[in-house]
Write a protein that holds these residues in place. Structure first.
Motif, PDB file in Angstrom:
ATOM      1  N   GLN A  66      -0.452  -2.764  -3.449  1.00 42.28           N
ATOM      2  CA  GLN A  66      -0.359  -3.446  -2.163  1.00 42.28           C
ATOM      3  C   GLN A  66       0.566  -2.679  -1.207  1.00 42.28           C
ATOM      4  N   TRP A  67       1.668  -2.143  -1.742  1.00 41.87           N
ATOM      5  CA  TRP A  67       2.614  -1.369  -0.925  1.00 41.87           C
ATOM      6  C   TRP A  67       1.920  -0.133  -0.364  1.00 41.87           C
ATOM      7  N   LEU A  68       1.150   0.558  -1.176  1.00 41.13           N
ATOM      8  CA  LEU A  68       0.441   1.755  -0.740  1.00 41.13           C
ATOM      9  C   LEU A  68      -0.591   1.426   0.337  1.00 41.13           C
ATOM     10  N   ILE A  69      -1.258   0.297   0.190  1.00 44.67           N
ATOM     11  CA  ILE A  69      -2.239  -0.136   1.205  1.00 44.67           C
ATOM     12  C   ILE A  69      -1.533  -0.411   2.529  1.00 44.67           C
ATOM     13  N   GLU A  70      -0.416  -1.157   2.453  1.00 43.83           N
ATOM     14  CA  GLU A  70       0.316  -1.531   3.668  1.00 43.83           C
ATOM     15  C   GLU A  70       0.891  -0.300   4.374  1.00 43.83           C
ATOM     16  N   HIS A  71       1.254   0.718   3.609  1.00 45.22           N
ATOM     17  CA  HIS A  71       1.834   1.932   4.201  1.00 45.22           C
ATOM     18  C   HIS A  71       0.793   3.010   4.448  1.00 45.22           C
ATOM     19  N   GLU A  72      -0.485   2.634   4.301  1.00 45.84           N
ATOM     20  CA  GLU A  72      -1.628   3.510   4.606  1.00 45.84           C
ATOM     21  C   GLU A  72      -1.549   4.858   3.880  1.00 45.84           C
ATOM     22  N   ILE A  73      -1.187   4.780   2.610  1.00 46.77           N
ATOM     23  CA  ILE A  73      -1.185   5.966   1.747  1.00 46.77           C
ATOM     24  C   ILE A  73      -2.437   5.889   0.890  1.00 46.77           C
ATOM     25  N   PRO A  74      -3.443   6.755   1.141  1.00 45.65           N
ATOM     26  CA  PRO A  74      -4.733   6.639   0.463  1.00 45.65           C
ATOM     27  C   PRO A  74      -4.702   7.166  -0.970  1.00 45.65           C
ATOM     28  N   ASN A  75      -5.790   6.868  -1.717  1.00 45.10           N
ATOM     29  CA  ASN A  75      -5.934   7.417  -3.062  1.00 45.10           C
ATOM     30  C   ASN A  75      -6.502   8.834  -2.979  1.00 45.10           C
TER      31      ASN A  75
ATOM     32  N   HIS B 143      -6.057   2.344  -1.680  1.00 48.38           N
ATOM     33  CA  HIS B 143      -5.912   2.074  -3.109  1.00 48.38           C
ATOM     34  C   HIS B 143      -6.462   0.688  -3.453  1.00 48.38           C
ATOM     35  N   GLN B 144      -6.938   0.582  -4.691  1.00 50.00           N
ATOM     36  CA  GLN B 144      -7.373  -0.720  -5.192  1.00 50.00           C
ATOM     37  C   GLN B 144      -6.965  -0.856  -6.654  1.00 50.00           C
TER      38      GLN B 144
ATOM     39  N   ILE C 238      -2.770   5.788  -9.926  1.00 54.24           N
ATOM     40  CA  ILE C 238      -2.060   6.258  -8.734  1.00 54.24           C
ATOM     41  C   ILE C 238      -1.745   7.744  -8.873  1.00 54.24           C
ATOM     42  N   ALA C 239      -2.233   8.524  -7.917  1.00 51.46           N
ATOM     43  CA  ALA C 239      -2.083   9.979  -7.973  1.00 51.46           C
ATOM     44  C   ALA C 239      -0.624  10.383  -7.797  1.00 51.46           C
ATOM     45  N   GLU C 240      -0.318  11.570  -8.294  1.00 52.89           N
ATOM     46  CA  GLU C 240       1.047  12.081  -8.248  1.00 52.89           C
ATOM     47  C   GLU C 240       1.601  12.107  -6.821  1.00 52.89           C
ATOM     48  N   ALA C 241       0.796  12.587  -5.864  1.00 56.51           N
ATOM     49  CA  ALA C 241       1.277  12.728  -4.483  1.00 56.51           C
ATOM     50  C   ALA C 241       1.614  11.373  -3.880  1.00 56.51           C
ATOM     51  N   ALA C 242       0.744  10.393  -4.090  1.00 54.12           N
ATOM     52  CA  ALA C 242       0.977   9.052  -3.543  1.00 54.12           C
ATOM     53  C   ALA C 242       2.194   8.409  -4.200  1.00 54.12           C
TER      54      ALA C 242
END
Length: 571
Positions: free
Chosen positions: A421-430, A436-437, A442-446
């Protein structure tokens, strides 16, 4: 009058050209250099291939060089003449200087120094010794003599002035500034001294004069020295072999020389301090060190990353983890740990991956998942406390990572679902560039970006069972996820992976089946559930990643003595 021919298309400015019609030069400047402009030469030019096509090449006329071409060529010719004259003058000067230095060195060979037998016998010390009971410092103003000592080391820095030579020795324990004067600086050995040369120096230990600086604020005023092993100079000098701006692969090829540098050696010393601290922390927790095998016939983290080899006609692998063996020790030895190499045949060239790394692993018996997290947090903080309690290690960390501050407790605890949810809110894609879903690995970069933004240690917990190892225990309250944890650190990302282990026989057998694995080779591991099972868990910490965080190194390769990664297994 002699005619010189220049064909700008087919001519040549090399030794095959003579300037004749059959072997013309290519440029007017080169013609001038071979036949200096004078009244005795005329210069004819043409373009035999790029002139108008309707003309017959064989009948194409040679024409006198134009005034503008002559002027331009003359200017270039004069510039080159001046440059050649300067180069010749410099060569003559260098030759004269070389001859002068040769004569000086020949005279220097005649100077022989001898140790003064009337002086006190020197005391052999390591370069880091500062204990007044061992080394008494003389006054810079010579009000009182200091201890006469003998030191051995290699030249780390060197600065020569007219009548004095300042050199810094290193012996792996510390650094010491030495001052040589008098006949010593006139000797052949000192006049040709190179970095890396090993030597013995005798002299009086004195305090550094006010407003001056030297390691440990003392310096050795030499009265005698001997050369033990000369180091190569010129093109083979250490500073040439491992120049600061050298290509990384060149530095890895010369890792044995890089390790002599202050930065690399400081990281290795912090590494040693970290290993001491981990062992002491485990000992304080009454955990026993064991040494599992490195050659195995079972997998732990997936077959794609196994290094395979022939073991007396059978297939065997280098271990990915000692975890399974540690679990078998719990019934008889209690909580256990190991410090061993692990191997991953992962064709990854990221800055946090190694093919061989030092794996600090531990297993704890009769615990809950909360106990495991609490233990991990306490262990990491205690290790940092112990490292910083060592003055030398603390000084190295200050040098390598001036802004380092021990992490504050409690660490942030974040469930995998909350991280998504944090990654979605901060617009960090997979990795596919999509949001993300749940279920994504979760990839290393994200993961690293999230950790850097939050900027504090994170316990990322409760990963989906589908993306974790078969042996991880599922959360009784949510069977979709496991009681698992990754410890994330700013600047590096994951440094620890751990979980509770399946302790139920039937559940473990179903896990083998789900993974399509034959359980029979794992009989020794599965038997732990057959003969008095217990709730237990453990973790593995990558020492190089831990050090990259602690010492602020860009890559884990800098934290390994001789790093092994994709494509490199030397030196």
């Amino acid at each position: 009058m002699t005619t010189i021919y220049i064909d700008e298309d087919v001519g040549k400015d090399d030794s095959t050209a003579t300037g004749s019609e059959s072997a013309p030069y290519k440029t007017l400047v080169h013609a001038f250099l071979q036949h200096a402009p004078s009244e005795g030469f005329q210069y004819l030019t043409r373009k035999s291939q790029t002139e108008p096509a309707e003309k017959d090449v064989d009948k194409l006329e040679w024409k006198s060089a134009t005034k503008s071409a002559m002027k331009k060529a003359t200017n270039l010719y004069e510039q080159r003449k001046k440059k050649a004259a300067k180069e010749q003058e410099l060569a003559i000067r260098e030759k004269q200087e070389a001859e002068k230095r040769r004569l000086v060195l020949e005279e220097a060979k005649k100077i022989v120094i001898k140790e003064d037998s009337s002086l006190p016998k020197p005391v052999r010390i390591r370069l880091d010794v500062t204990d007044p009971a061992v080394v008494k410092l003389g006054s810079p103003e010579s009000e009182g003599p200091g201890t006469r000592v003998r030191v051995l080391g290699r030249v780390h820095r060197l600065r020569a002035q007219k009548d004095v030579v300042f050199l810094t020795l290193t012996d792996g324990y510390g650094y010491l500034q030495c001052i040589l004067t008098g006949d010593m600086v006139k000797t052949y050995d000192i006049m040709t001294l190179t970095l890396g040369t090993s030597m013995s120096i005798h002299g009086e230990m004195r305090a550094v004069p006010p407003k001056q600086h030297a390691p440990n604020n003392r310096e050795l005023h030499a009265d005698f020295f001997t050369i033990i092993g000369r180091a190569a100079g010129d093109k083979e000098a250490i500073t040439t072999r491992v120049a600061p701006d050298a290509d990384p692969q060149t530095l890895y090829d010369n890792r044995h020389l890089v390790l002599r540098g202050e930065t690399a050696s400081a990281v290795m010393k912090v590494r040693a301090a970290a290993l001491r601290a981990f062992r002491k922390s485990f000992e304080e927790n009454r955990m026993l060190e064991v040494t599992p095998p490195a050659m195995v016939q079972t997998q732990v983290e997936g077959g794609s990353t196994l290094f395979k080899f022939d073991y007396y006609g059978e297939n065997a692998y280098l271990t990915q983890s000692s975890q399974l063996y540690l679990e078998t020790c719990l019934p008889s030895l209690g909580d256990v740990f190991c410090v061993c190499p692990s191997f991953r045949a992962e064709k990854s060239l990221t800055r946090r991956h190694l093919s061989e790394y030092t794996h600090i692993e531990a297993e704890l018996d009769f615990i809950t998942f909360t106990d495991l997290l609490d233990h991990l947090e306490a262990m990491i903080c205690r290790v940092i406390e112990l490292i910083l309690a060592e003055p030398e290690a603390a000084a190295h960390i200050k040098q390598l990572n001036p802004d380092f501050k021990p992490p504050s407790r409690p660490f942030r605890r974040m469930k995998y679902s909350d991280a998504i949810q944090w990654l979605i809110e901060h617009e960090i894609p997979n990795e596919e560039g999509k949001p993300h879903q749940f279920g994504d690995d979760i990839a290393e970069a994200a993961e690293r970006k999230m950790t850097d933004i939050i900027n504090q240690p994170i316990f990322l917990t409760h990963f989906p069972a589908e993306i974790k190892a078969f042996y991880m225990k599922k959360d009784p309250e949510d069977r979709r996820v496991t009681e698992s944890v990754d410890v994330l650190m700013p600047g590096v990302g994951e440094i620890v992976g751990g979980s509770m282990r399946m302790d139920d026989w039937d559940e473990l057998m179903n896990a083998y089946k789900h993974e399509g694995m034959d359980p029979s080779p794992y009989y020794w591991y599965t038997d732990q559930r057959k003969y008095g099972t217990s709730p237990h868990g453990g973790y593995g910490l990558g020492l190089e990643r831990f050090l990259a965080w602690l010492c602020a190194r860009y890559t884990v390769r800098d934290c390994s003595l001789y790093p092994r990664f994709t494509g490199r297994c030397t030196p």
